[in-house]
Structure formats: structure tokens, C-alpha cells
Write an enzyme that holds these catalytic residues in place. Structure first.
Site, PDB file in Angstrom:
ATOM      1  N   GLY A 178     -51.841 -20.317  15.642  1.00  0.00           N
ATOM      2  CA  GLY A 178     -53.147 -20.902  15.903  1.00  0.00           C
ATOM      3  C   GLY A 178     -53.912 -20.152  16.990  1.00  0.00           C
ATOM      4  O   GLY A 178     -55.121 -19.912  16.852  1.00  0.00           O
ATOM      5  N   CYS A 179     -53.228 -19.786  18.039  1.00  0.00           N
ATOM      6  CA  CYS A 179     -53.892 -19.090  19.151  1.00  0.00           C
ATOM      7  C   CYS A 179     -54.336 -17.689  18.742  1.00  0.00           C
ATOM      8  O   CYS A 179     -55.382 -17.217  19.176  1.00  0.00           O
ATOM      9  CB  CYS A 179     -52.971 -19.048  20.365  1.00  0.00           C
ATOM     10  SG  CYS A 179     -52.617 -20.710  20.986  1.00  0.00           S
ATOM     11  N   THR A 180     -53.548 -17.042  17.899  1.00  0.00           N
ATOM     12  CA  THR A 180     -53.930 -15.724  17.391  1.00  0.00           C
ATOM     13  C   THR A 180     -55.139 -15.848  16.474  1.00  0.00           C
ATOM     14  O   THR A 180     -56.083 -15.059  16.564  1.00  0.00           O
ATOM     15  CB  THR A 180     -52.747 -15.062  16.669  1.00  0.00           C
ATOM     16  OG1 THR A 180     -51.673 -14.902  17.598  1.00  0.00           O
ATOM     17  CG2 THR A 180     -53.130 -13.712  16.102  1.00  0.00           C
ATOM     18  N   ALA A 197     -58.208 -16.432  18.770  1.00  0.00           N
ATOM     19  CA  ALA A 197     -58.585 -15.229  19.516  1.00  0.00           C
ATOM     20  C   ALA A 197     -59.174 -14.170  18.590  1.00  0.00           C
ATOM     21  O   ALA A 197     -60.167 -13.519  18.944  1.00  0.00           O
ATOM     22  CB  ALA A 197     -57.368 -14.674  20.262  1.00  0.00           C
TER      23      ALA A 197
END
Length: 151
Positions: free
Chosen positions: A43-45, A48
Site C-alpha cells: 500500500g505504501c509503495t 508513493a
């Protein structure tokens, strides 16, 4: 969540290169300040890379993008390099800044309880006031959502 119209809390944290960065460094410019749980997770990738893929649109609007997590500087550097991220990534290992922004606290995952960063975003105007806040955002398409709302 902090409310729209509130003054954004000031902070200074190290970036992915270990250099100190303060919110006041961006006075006179709009800032997207996004909090994310963990570098190099799915999710964070996705989130970003959404900012990366829309980078020209943020630059055209003179909007700085800053991501904050409780990852170490070393982990943030790896995250930046792995995904060619142009955003400023800040290390808040103790969650102090995330706490100021109501973006840190108790979480549960896989039956475990722990403290961590919540996926929240603030758009801060040129004078340092919160212009818009997003709570519990969906990482997929979030950068597009912000750009649509910046119009």
C-alpha cells in the site's frame, strides 16, 4: 484529525539523506504532507508511486510533497532508491510528529496490537494553515484525488 483552518504543527525531522527538514522550509508553498505506515510495503509503495507518477503535475502547481513514516533514515533511502521517488521522505521513528498530526496510535493487525502510523494526509497552504485533510486514505489513486482537489 486536525481541522481545516488550523495552523499546521511545526516540526523538524531527518530526510532520507539524514538532512534536517522543517515544515517552515516550505513556507510560501503549498505542501502535501502524507503519513504512511511502512516503506516498501504494498500500500505504501502504491501511494508513493502515485505521487511519483504525478510529480510533474505537483511541480507545475508548486506543491511540495512530503511523506512521513516511523521508518529509519536507512529504510527511507532504500525506499527512495527502489522506486525512484522524487518526494521528500522523513523519518519519525518515535512517532512524535505523527502524533502531533493525529496520525499515530494503537493499531491491530493479524491479532497483534501495536503503535504505528495511520494513513492520513494534510494539504497545507502557503501560510502554514491546514487547507484540507484526508483520513484513512486509500493509497490507490490518492495522488490523483489530491490533484483533483487542488484545482
Amino acid at each position: 484529525m486536525l481541522c481545516d483552518g488550523q495552523t499546521a504543527p511545526e516540526f523538524e525531522l531527518p530526510n532520507q539523506n539524514g538532512d534536517p527538514v522543517s515544515l517552515s522550509d516550505f513556507r510560501g508553498q503549498r505542501v502535501v504532507l502524507y503519513f504512511y505506515p511502512r516503506a516498501n510495503t504494498d500500500g505504501c509503495t502504491t501511494e508513493a508511486c502515485g505521487f511519483r507518477d504525478n510529480w510533474a503535475a505537483f511541480e507545475d502547481r508548486d506543491v511540495a510533497v512530503i511523506g512521513i513514516s516511523d521508518d529509519s533514515v536507512e529504510d527511507l533511502k532504500e525506499f527512495e532508491q527502489d522506486h525512484d521517488l522524487p518526494v521528500t521522505l522523513l523519518s519519525d521513528e518515535r512517532g512524535e510528529v505523527a502524533t502531533l498530526y493525529d496520525s499515530y496510535g494503537e493499531k491491530q493487525m493479524f491479532g497483534n496490537t501495536f503503535d504505528g502510523v495511520f494513513r492520513n494526509t494534510y494539504v497545507i497552504d502557503e501560510t502554514g494553515e491546514i487547507e484540507r485533510s484526508y483520513e484513512g486514505v486509500d493509497p490507490d489513486g490518492h495522488a490523483d484525488e489530491i490533484l483533483d482537489n487542488l484545482e
